[in-house]
Design a protein around this motif. Structure first.
Motif, mmCIF file in Angstrom:
data_model
loop_
_atom_site.group_PDB
_atom_site.id
_atom_site.type_symbol
_atom_site.label_atom_id
_atom_site.label_comp_id
_atom_site.label_asym_id
_atom_site.label_seq_id
_atom_site.Cartn_x
_atom_site.Cartn_y
_atom_site.Cartn_z
ATOM 1 N N ALA A 126 35.058 25.086 24.959
ATOM 2 C CA ALA A 126 34.586 25.359 23.603
ATOM 3 C C ALA A 126 35.463 26.374 22.879
ATOM 4 O O ALA A 126 35.543 26.355 21.653
ATOM 5 C CB ALA A 126 33.140 25.846 23.647
ATOM 6 N N THR A 127 36.110 27.270 23.632
ATOM 7 C CA THR A 127 36.939 28.305 23.005
ATOM 8 C C THR A 127 38.220 28.502 23.812
ATOM 9 O O THR A 127 38.302 28.112 24.983
ATOM 10 C CB THR A 127 36.202 29.656 22.925
ATOM 11 O OG1 THR A 127 36.129 30.233 24.235
ATOM 12 C CG2 THR A 127 34.784 29.489 22.372
ATOM 13 N N SER A 128 39.194 29.158 23.191
ATOM 14 C CA SER A 128 40.450 29.436 23.897
ATOM 15 C C SER A 128 40.224 30.446 25.019
ATOM 16 O O SER A 128 40.922 30.417 26.039
ATOM 17 C CB SER A 128 41.507 29.949 22.918
ATOM 18 O OG SER A 128 41.068 31.121 22.265
ATOM 19 N N ASP A 129 39.265 31.366 24.842
ATOM 20 C CA ASP A 129 38.934 32.292 25.930
ATOM 21 C C ASP A 129 38.460 31.536 27.160
ATOM 22 O O ASP A 129 38.781 31.902 28.304
ATOM 23 C CB ASP A 129 37.842 33.273 25.484
ATOM 24 C CG ASP A 129 38.366 34.318 24.519
ATOM 25 O OD1 ASP A 129 39.597 34.491 24.443
ATOM 26 O OD2 ASP A 129 37.543 34.965 23.841
ATOM 27 N N ASP A 130 37.680 30.473 26.941
ATOM 28 C CA ASP A 130 37.203 29.666 28.058
ATOM 29 C C ASP A 130 38.359 28.944 28.749
ATOM 30 O O ASP A 130 38.409 28.852 29.982
ATOM 31 C CB ASP A 130 36.168 28.644 27.575
ATOM 32 C CG ASP A 130 34.879 29.296 27.099
ATOM 33 O OD1 ASP A 130 34.467 30.299 27.716
ATOM 34 O OD2 ASP A 130 34.288 28.817 26.121
ATOM 35 N N THR A 131 39.314 28.423 27.973
ATOM 36 C CA THR A 131 40.465 27.749 28.594
ATOM 37 C C THR A 131 41.272 28.735 29.422
ATOM 38 O O THR A 131 41.775 28.393 30.494
ATOM 39 C CB THR A 131 41.389 27.104 27.535
ATOM 40 O OG1 THR A 131 41.951 28.103 26.696
ATOM 41 C CG2 THR A 131 40.644 26.101 26.687
ATOM 42 N N ASN A 132 41.418 29.954 28.926
ATOM 43 C CA ASN A 132 42.155 30.972 29.681
ATOM 44 C C ASN A 132 41.458 31.289 31.001
ATOM 45 O O ASN A 132 42.108 31.474 32.038
ATOM 46 C CB ASN A 132 42.292 32.248 28.847
ATOM 47 C CG ASN A 132 43.187 32.057 27.639
ATOM 48 O OD1 ASN A 132 44.026 31.153 27.610
ATOM 49 N ND2 ASN A 132 43.004 32.877 26.624
ATOM 50 N N VAL A 158 39.419 29.244 32.711
ATOM 51 C CA VAL A 158 39.554 28.082 33.595
ATOM 52 C C VAL A 158 40.937 28.052 34.234
ATOM 53 O O VAL A 158 41.084 27.762 35.431
ATOM 54 C CB VAL A 158 39.293 26.779 32.801
ATOM 55 C CG1 VAL A 158 39.692 25.554 33.612
ATOM 56 C CG2 VAL A 158 37.819 26.686 32.412
ATOM 57 N N GLN A 159 41.966 28.390 33.471
ATOM 58 C CA GLN A 159 43.332 28.423 34.013
ATOM 59 C C GLN A 159 43.494 29.560 35.019
ATOM 60 O O GLN A 159 44.076 29.385 36.096
ATOM 61 C CB GLN A 159 44.323 28.598 32.861
ATOM 62 C CG GLN A 159 45.779 28.751 33.285
ATOM 63 C CD GLN A 159 46.344 27.487 33.898
ATOM 64 O OE1 GLN A 159 46.079 26.390 33.439
ATOM 65 N NE2 GLN A 159 47.137 27.639 34.965
ATOM 66 N N TRP A 177 40.867 28.839 38.253
ATOM 67 C CA TRP A 177 40.971 27.599 39.019
ATOM 68 C C TRP A 177 42.309 26.875 38.835
ATOM 69 O O TRP A 177 42.510 25.808 39.393
ATOM 70 C CB TRP A 177 39.823 26.656 38.648
ATOM 71 C CG TRP A 177 38.483 27.251 38.981
ATOM 72 C CD1 TRP A 177 37.938 27.394 40.224
ATOM 73 C CD2 TRP A 177 37.544 27.820 38.064
ATOM 74 N NE1 TRP A 177 36.711 28.003 40.141
ATOM 75 C CE2 TRP A 177 36.433 28.273 38.826
ATOM 76 C CE3 TRP A 177 37.494 27.986 36.679
ATOM 77 C CZ2 TRP A 177 35.324 28.878 38.235
ATOM 78 C CZ3 TRP A 177 36.409 28.589 36.099
ATOM 79 C CH2 TRP A 177 35.336 29.034 36.875
ATOM 80 N N GLY A 178 43.215 27.451 38.046
ATOM 81 C CA GLY A 178 44.517 26.834 37.859
ATOM 82 C C GLY A 178 44.450 25.482 37.191
ATOM 83 O O GLY A 178 45.314 24.622 37.405
ATOM 84 N N LYS A 179 43.442 25.268 36.347
ATOM 85 C CA LYS A 179 43.216 23.976 35.710
ATOM 86 C C LYS A 179 43.533 24.070 34.225
ATOM 87 O O LYS A 179 43.042 24.951 33.519
ATOM 88 C CB LYS A 179 41.752 23.559 35.888
ATOM 89 C CG LYS A 179 41.449 22.143 35.430
ATOM 90 C CD LYS A 179 41.795 21.143 36.523
ATOM 91 C CE LYS A 179 41.315 19.758 36.157
ATOM 92 N NZ LYS A 179 41.541 18.802 37.257
ATOM 93 N N LYS A 180 44.369 23.153 33.744
ATOM 94 C CA LYS A 180 44.638 23.092 32.318
ATOM 95 C C LYS A 180 43.466 22.409 31.621
ATOM 96 O O LYS A 180 42.842 21.509 32.160
ATOM 97 C CB LYS A 180 45.938 22.333 32.043
ATOM 98 C CG LYS A 180 47.184 23.072 32.519
ATOM 99 C CD LYS A 180 48.442 22.326 32.134
ATOM 100 C CE LYS A 180 49.685 23.100 32.567
ATOM 101 N NZ LYS A 180 50.930 22.377 32.197
#
Length: 385
Positions: free
Chosen positions: A167-173, A175-176, A179-182
């Protein structure tokens, strides 16, 4: 949220949708009114047990029953997969990462999201929420950190997903990092465009600000009230407040204590009335300390309202320099001071406010449900080819 996603995707793909039985009457009513749309959907309903008294005492007990429902959804999905041989499995709701469901066990290409909720409510601003708010969100932060690092099912769902939508760029950061997931960012909210909005030009020396939301600690209207109190142009500003809640009385008393003039409290009003209040305003302010994104933000943009918001969560993704002003979070006093300066700037500079208003209208078109359907469709195509 779920309904708008499937409504926009149903004409692109054959959708088999498992949802709670409580939505069946509303869906039946909708299809009775729109019989031409019936062929585009395949709905399956599962009842979710609930314990209202227990939830009042211990709100997280909701997840106990929701987890049981997700297990039933897996069993039904496995039966349907044998009949339909699905190409893609999409875990759509809920947005919070804590409940990823079990559909990854089917073994088909899985899309999970939009999901999020990894955000930590800023520790520095917890005292501004009052005793209850500070204790509640301190506890939430600690639980959040524990679940992020130690939930085996969340880790399994993320690793086994072909695509994670955050939902947000903070969440993508997050997850990366964990868990090393894009992943890809697609906000969980959207809006349906109606007629083109007309930007309201100001009368000389009057700036009308709108704030809307639940009156609860995390929405932090008190930050805006305190900012207006130190704004040199406060006598040229009106504040229009939509909503109510457990903090309403407290915030009204704070407004009186700060001797703020021209503060209007509407309580809960019909949606059309709320949109009219927003439409008649010149600026929209968001002070929330713990949200992913909000539908009202997109509605404000679509009405041509410049946004002043805190620079975090989903707000930082949607608001840019062409449609608003973002306030960094370093301390409570700094937030209040910067809010006051941003509001004062737009009160004095109508040309800049009009530039942001035009930018708001343009920015809103990036977040229609149709645009989201295009992005989701591209993901489906990518993971199946």
């Amino acid at each position: 949220m779920g309904w708008n996603f499937v409504k926009c995707l149903c004409r692109l793909h054959e959708l088999h949708i498992i949802t709670e039985s409580k939505f069946k009457p509303d869906l039946n009513r909708y299809f009775k009114e729109h019989p031409e749309e019936t062929p585009f959907y395949h709905f399956y309903f599962i009842e979710k047990k609930r314990h209202k008294k227990l939830r009042k005492v211990w709100p997280p007990s909701y997840y106990w029953f929701y987890k049981s429902w997700q297990k039933k959804a897996l069993r039904l999905a496995q039966i349907l997969d044998k009949q339909e041989n699905f190409d893609v499995i999409h875990q759509l709701n809920m947005v919070g990462y804590r409940e990823p469901g079990y559909l990854y066990e089917i073994g088909k290409p899985l899309v999970w999201g939009p999901m999020g909720g990894f955000n930590i409510t800023p520790w520095l601003l917890l005292p501004s929420m009052g005793i209850y708010g500070a204790l509640f969100y301190s506890f939430r932060n600690l639980i959040n950190l524990y679940q992020m690092y130690f939930s085996k099912r969340v880790k399994k769902a993320i690793i086994q997903s072909k695509m994670v939508i955050c939902a947000t760029s903070d969440d993508t950061n997050t997850v990366q990092r964990l868990w090393g997931k894009k992943s890809i960012v697609i906000p969980e909210v959207g809006f349906i465009p109606t007629t083109q909005s007309t930007i309201i030009k100001r009368r000389i020396n009057r700036l009308k600000i709108c704030w809307s939301g639940l009156h609860i600690p995390r929405k932090s209207l008190n930050l805006l009230l305190e900012a207006l109190a130190i704004c040199p142009l406060k006598n040229e500003i009106e504040l229009h407040i939509i909503g109510e809640g457990i903090c309403t009385t407290k915030w009204k008393k704070l407004s009186e204590k700060l001797r703020l003039k021209d503060v209007y409290w509407y309580g809960w009003v019909a949606r059309d009335k709320a949109l009219q209040i927003m439409q008649d305003s010149h600026l929209f302010v968001i002070t929330s300390l713990s949200d992913a994104t909000s539908t009202v933000l997109l509605e404000a943009l679509s009405l041509g309202l410049p946004i002043v918001t805190l620079n975090h969560l989903g707000f930082s993704n949607i608001v840019n320099n062409d449609c608003g002003i973002k306030i960094d979070i370093k301390s409570k006093q700094q937030v209040i001071t910067d809010l006051a300066q941003a509001i004062g700037k737009l009160c004095q500079n109508e040309a800049e406010r009009m530039r942001l208003a035009q930018g708001a209208l343009k920015r809103s078109t990036d977040f229609t449900w149709e645009e989201k359907a295009v992005l989701i469709n591209n993901i489906y195509q990518d993971i199946t080819h």
